[in-house]
Design a protein around this motif. Structure first.
Motif, PDB file in Angstrom:
ATOM      1  N   SER A  16       0.812  -1.219   0.000  1.00 24.56           N
ATOM      2  CA  SER A  16       0.000   0.000   0.000  1.00 24.56           C
ATOM      3  C   SER A  16       0.842   1.265   0.000  1.00 24.56           C
ATOM      4  CB  SER A  16      -0.885   0.072   1.257  1.00 24.56           C
ATOM      5  OG  SER A  16      -1.709  -1.047   1.397  1.00 24.56           O
ATOM      6  N   GLY A  17       2.130   1.149   0.284  1.00 22.87           N
ATOM      7  CA  GLY A  17       2.905   2.357   0.545  1.00 22.87           C
ATOM      8  C   GLY A  17       4.195   2.475  -0.233  1.00 22.87           C
ATOM      9  N   SER A  18       5.240   2.852   0.471  1.00 22.02           N
ATOM     10  CA  SER A  18       6.503   3.167  -0.207  1.00 22.02           C
ATOM     11  C   SER A  18       7.211   1.920  -0.734  1.00 22.02           C
ATOM     12  CB  SER A  18       7.435   3.923   0.741  1.00 22.02           C
ATOM     13  OG  SER A  18       7.854   3.064   1.773  1.00 22.02           O
ATOM     14  N   GLY A  19       6.887   0.773  -0.188  1.00 24.57           N
ATOM     15  CA  GLY A  19       7.411  -0.466  -0.757  1.00 24.57           C
ATOM     16  C   GLY A  19       8.852  -0.787  -0.393  1.00 24.57           C
ATOM     17  N   MET A  20       9.318  -0.299   0.738  1.00 23.64           N
ATOM     18  CA  MET A  20      10.710  -0.626   1.094  1.00 23.64           C
ATOM     19  C   MET A  20      10.850  -2.096   1.482  1.00 23.64           C
ATOM     20  SD  MET A  20      12.487   2.703   2.591  1.00 23.64           S
ATOM     21  CE  MET A  20      11.344   3.711   3.448  1.00 23.64           C
ATOM     22  N   ASN A  21       9.812  -2.655   2.085  1.00 24.00           N
ATOM     23  CA  ASN A  21       9.854  -4.105   2.363  1.00 24.00           C
ATOM     24  C   ASN A  21       9.798  -4.900   1.060  1.00 24.00           C
ATOM     25  OD1 ASN A  21       9.866  -4.843   5.375  1.00 24.00           O
ATOM     26  ND2 ASN A  21       8.419  -3.141   5.276  1.00 24.00           N
ATOM     27  N   LEU A  22       8.987  -4.415   0.108  1.00 23.69           N
ATOM     28  CA  LEU A  22       8.969  -5.055  -1.217  1.00 23.69           C
ATOM     29  C   LEU A  22      10.365  -5.009  -1.830  1.00 23.69           C
ATOM     30  CD1 LEU A  22       7.666  -6.178  -3.842  1.00 23.69           C
ATOM     31  CD2 LEU A  22       7.145  -3.799  -4.465  1.00 23.69           C
ATOM     32  N   GLN A  23      11.022  -3.852  -1.717  1.00 19.90           N
ATOM     33  CA  GLN A  23      12.368  -3.721  -2.288  1.00 19.90           C
ATOM     34  C   GLN A  23      13.332  -4.730  -1.658  1.00 19.90           C
ATOM     35  OE1 GLN A  23      13.025  -1.341  -4.858  1.00 19.90           O
ATOM     36  NE2 GLN A  23      14.683  -2.820  -5.066  1.00 19.90           N
ATOM     37  N   LEU A  98       2.237  -9.971   2.678  1.00 20.17           N
ATOM     38  CA  LEU A  98       1.706  -8.623   2.884  1.00 20.17           C
ATOM     39  C   LEU A  98       2.873  -7.769   3.386  1.00 20.17           C
ATOM     40  CD1 LEU A  98      -0.836 -10.488   2.932  1.00 20.17           C
ATOM     41  CD2 LEU A  98      -1.832  -8.900   4.557  1.00 20.17           C
ATOM     42  N   ALA A  99       3.341  -6.870   2.511  1.00 21.93           N
ATOM     43  CA  ALA A  99       4.528  -6.069   2.843  1.00 21.93           C
ATOM     44  C   ALA A  99       4.096  -4.615   2.986  1.00 21.93           C
ATOM     45  CB  ALA A  99       5.590  -6.239   1.754  1.00 21.93           C
ATOM     46  N   GLY A 100       3.392  -4.313   4.085  1.00 19.38           N
ATOM     47  CA  GLY A 100       2.870  -2.965   4.261  1.00 19.38           C
ATOM     48  C   GLY A 100       1.569  -2.811   3.489  1.00 19.38           C
ATOM     49  N   PHE A 101       0.628  -3.736   3.732  1.00 17.67           N
ATOM     50  CA  PHE A 101      -0.667  -3.730   3.036  1.00 17.67           C
ATOM     51  C   PHE A 101      -1.735  -3.341   4.043  1.00 17.67           C
ATOM     52  CE2 PHE A 101      -4.348  -6.004   1.013  1.00 17.67           C
ATOM     53  CZ  PHE A 101      -4.331  -5.296  -0.183  1.00 17.67           C
ATOM     54  N   ASN A 119       2.314 -11.614   7.048  1.00 17.86           N
ATOM     55  CA  ASN A 119       2.215 -10.149   7.155  1.00 17.86           C
ATOM     56  C   ASN A 119       3.321  -9.640   8.074  1.00 17.86           C
ATOM     57  OD1 ASN A 119       0.952  -7.481   7.097  1.00 17.86           O
ATOM     58  ND2 ASN A 119       0.286  -7.902   9.189  1.00 17.86           N
ATOM     59  N   ILE A 120       3.835  -8.454   7.769  1.00 19.60           N
ATOM     60  CA  ILE A 120       4.787  -7.815   8.685  1.00 19.60           C
ATOM     61  C   ILE A 120       4.108  -6.647   9.380  1.00 19.60           C
ATOM     62  CG2 ILE A 120       5.852  -6.364   6.866  1.00 19.60           C
ATOM     63  CD1 ILE A 120       8.535  -6.908   8.571  1.00 19.60           C
ATOM     64  N   HIS A 121       4.351  -6.559  10.697  1.00 15.07           N
ATOM     65  CA  HIS A 121       3.730  -5.499  11.501  1.00 15.07           C
ATOM     66  C   HIS A 121       4.818  -4.861  12.369  1.00 15.07           C
ATOM     67  CE1 HIS A 121       0.494  -3.430  13.586  1.00 15.07           C
ATOM     68  NE2 HIS A 121       1.153  -3.677  14.716  1.00 15.07           N
ATOM     69  N   PRO A 122       4.816  -3.504  12.462  1.00 15.76           N
ATOM     70  CA  PRO A 122       5.916  -2.845  13.164  1.00 15.76           C
ATOM     71  C   PRO A 122       5.734  -2.715  14.675  1.00 15.76           C
ATOM     72  CG  PRO A 122       4.581  -1.201  12.096  1.00 15.76           C
ATOM     73  CD  PRO A 122       3.951  -2.534  11.772  1.00 15.76           C
ATOM     74  N   SER A 123       5.407  -3.818  15.344  1.00 10.70           N
ATOM     75  CA  SER A 123       5.409  -3.833  16.821  1.00 10.70           C
ATOM     76  C   SER A 123       5.669  -5.264  17.261  1.00 10.70           C
ATOM     77  CB  SER A 123       4.081  -3.348  17.407  1.00 10.70           C
ATOM     78  OG  SER A 123       3.103  -4.369  17.343  1.00 10.70           O
ATOM     79  N   ILE A 187      13.108   0.564  13.686  1.00 13.42           N
ATOM     80  CA  ILE A 187      12.433  -0.718  13.437  1.00 13.42           C
ATOM     81  C   ILE A 187      12.562  -1.119  11.970  1.00 13.42           C
ATOM     82  CG2 ILE A 187      10.171  -1.858  13.416  1.00 13.42           C
ATOM     83  CD1 ILE A 187       9.506  -0.222  15.972  1.00 13.42           C
ATOM     84  N   ARG A 188      12.466  -0.123  11.088  1.00 11.75           N
ATOM     85  CA  ARG A 188      12.549  -0.404   9.646  1.00 11.75           C
ATOM     86  C   ARG A 188      13.767  -1.231   9.293  1.00 11.75           C
ATOM     87  NH1 ARG A 188      10.030   1.087   5.526  1.00 11.75           N
ATOM     88  NH2 ARG A 188       8.238   2.452   5.721  1.00 11.75           N
ATOM     89  N   HIS A 189      14.900  -0.877   9.904  1.00  8.66           N
ATOM     90  CA  HIS A 189      16.139  -1.583   9.572  1.00  8.66           C
ATOM     91  C   HIS A 189      16.051  -3.062   9.925  1.00  8.66           C
ATOM     92  CE1 HIS A 189      18.255   1.846   8.099  1.00  8.66           C
ATOM     93  NE2 HIS A 189      17.795   2.546   9.121  1.00  8.66           N
ATOM     94  N   GLU A 190      15.247  -3.362  10.934  1.00  8.34           N
ATOM     95  CA  GLU A 190      15.051  -4.770  11.315  1.00  8.34           C
ATOM     96  C   GLU A 190      14.030  -5.442  10.396  1.00  8.34           C
ATOM     97  OE1 GLU A 190      16.803  -6.313  13.674  1.00  8.34           O
ATOM     98  OE2 GLU A 190      17.884  -4.414  13.943  1.00  8.34           O
ATOM     99  N   GLU A 191      13.094  -4.646   9.884  1.00  7.12           N
ATOM    100  CA  GLU A 191      12.018  -5.228   9.073  1.00  7.12           C
ATOM    101  C   GLU A 191      12.548  -5.920   7.820  1.00  7.12           C
ATOM    102  OE1 GLU A 191       8.609  -2.823   8.153  1.00  7.12           O
ATOM    103  OE2 GLU A 191       8.618  -1.897  10.118  1.00  7.12           O
ATOM    104  N   TYR A 192      13.563  -5.318   7.199  1.00 10.33           N
ATOM    105  CA  TYR A 192      13.996  -5.845   5.901  1.00 10.33           C
ATOM    106  C   TYR A 192      14.523  -7.275   6.016  1.00 10.33           C
ATOM    107  CZ  TYR A 192      13.617  -0.867   5.082  1.00 10.33           C
ATOM    108  OH  TYR A 192      13.155   0.415   5.037  1.00 10.33           O
TER     109      TYR A 192
HETATM  110  C1  GRF Z   1       6.124  -1.152   7.468  1.00 15.02           C
HETATM  111  O1  GRF Z   1       6.408  -0.455   8.643  1.00 15.02           O
HETATM  112  C2  GRF Z   1       5.412  -2.442   7.811  1.00 15.02           C
HETATM  113  O2  GRF Z   1       5.823  -3.029   8.996  1.00 15.02           O
HETATM  114  C3  GRF Z   1       4.007  -1.970   7.915  1.00 15.02           C
HETATM  115  O3  GRF Z   1       3.866  -1.006   6.912  1.00 15.02           O
HETATM  116  C4  GRF Z   1       5.118  -0.427   6.613  1.00 15.02           C
HETATM  117  C5  GRF Z   1       5.360  -0.586   5.160  1.00 15.02           C
HETATM  118  O4  GRF Z   1       6.418   0.179   4.694  1.00 15.02           O
HETATM  119  N1  GRF Z   1       3.068  -3.059   7.891  1.00 15.02           N
HETATM  120  P1  GRF Z   1       6.940  -0.023   3.190  1.00 15.02           P
HETATM  121  O5  GRF Z   1       5.783   0.232   2.267  1.00 15.02           O
HETATM  122  O6  GRF Z   1       7.472  -1.428   3.056  1.00 15.02           O
HETATM  123  O7  GRF Z   1       8.016   0.978   2.984  1.00 15.02           O
END
Ligand code: GRF
Length: 212
Positions: A16-23, A98-101, A119-123, A187-192
């Protein structure tokens, strides 16, 4: 088995968003980390999401599936979920990430991909998950609660919101003076790496045909 000799595991990524997890997932596939996993399609529920551009640049077919705002919330979620299921079935998709959906998935899609959709969730779930907990709202709530640590969670998708079985978590400290943005960034740095590692687990499960 040599991953090159294995059948490809077709993955669909929802954004849904910037897609950094997709990247992170695109980069992981390029460097061979996803083994036989291949990102076959990307779906965005938001026409302006930068994630769409990332998918295009990577040459991945991308589909925009906008929720029908005129429907009630429950109908809207189900109708969108059904469209995603149709795409997944017509493309023989094996697993969904689901990468930020932001839309909530419901109905036959959740059943068809039970144990095959993450799904990834930031908590650190079960804390700070559920309805309305997304983006900066999560980090704001963590700071207001005076938590000493936060992080991210990758979990299987079930019929609830952020209630599915947890696959893995990564922790970060909450530092004094943190703004929601500071915490989000840490947290983002850990998400990838979390999303890549959990996707490798998903791909192994799909390869075995196992359901958790
Ligand atoms: C991330 O923080 C993820 O955990 C959450 O939405 C955000 C998506 O960011 N569910 P991005 O679109 O991957 O940049």
């Amino acid at each position: 088995m040599n991953p090159k000799k294995m059948k490809l595991t077709k993955i669909m990524v929802l954004v849904s968003g910037s897609g950094m997890n997709l990247q992170a997932l695109i980069d992981a596939e390029r460097s061979g980390k996803l083994r036989n996993g291949t990102i076959t399609a990307v779906i965005s529920d938001h026409p302006q999401a930068f994630a769409i551009e990332r998918a295009r640049r990577a040459g991945i077919p991308v589909f925009v599936e906008v929720p029908q705002e005129e429907l009630s919330r429950a109908e809207r979620n189900l109708e969108l979920s059904n469209r995603i299921l149709e795409r997944a079935q017509s493309m023989n998709i094996n697993g969904i990430i689901l990468a930020g959906f932001l839309s909530i998935l419901q109905g036959p899609l959740v059943s068809a991909f039970f144990g095959k959709m993450i799904n990834i969730h930031p908590s650190l779930l079960p804390k700070f998950g559920g309805n309305g907990m997304y983006g900066m709202k999560v980090h704001q709530a963590v700071l207001e609660a005076g938590e000493k640590e936060s992080g991210c969670t990758v979990h299987f998708v079930d019929n609830g919101i952020n209630t599915g079985t947890i696959i893995l978590q990564r922790k970060v400290p909450v530092l004094s003076g943190d703004s929601p943005g500071d915490l989000a960034e840490r947290i983002r740095h850990e998400e990838y790496s979390a999303i890549v590692n959990a996707s490798v687990i998903l791909i192994k499960i799909v390869n075995r045909g196992a359901v958790v």
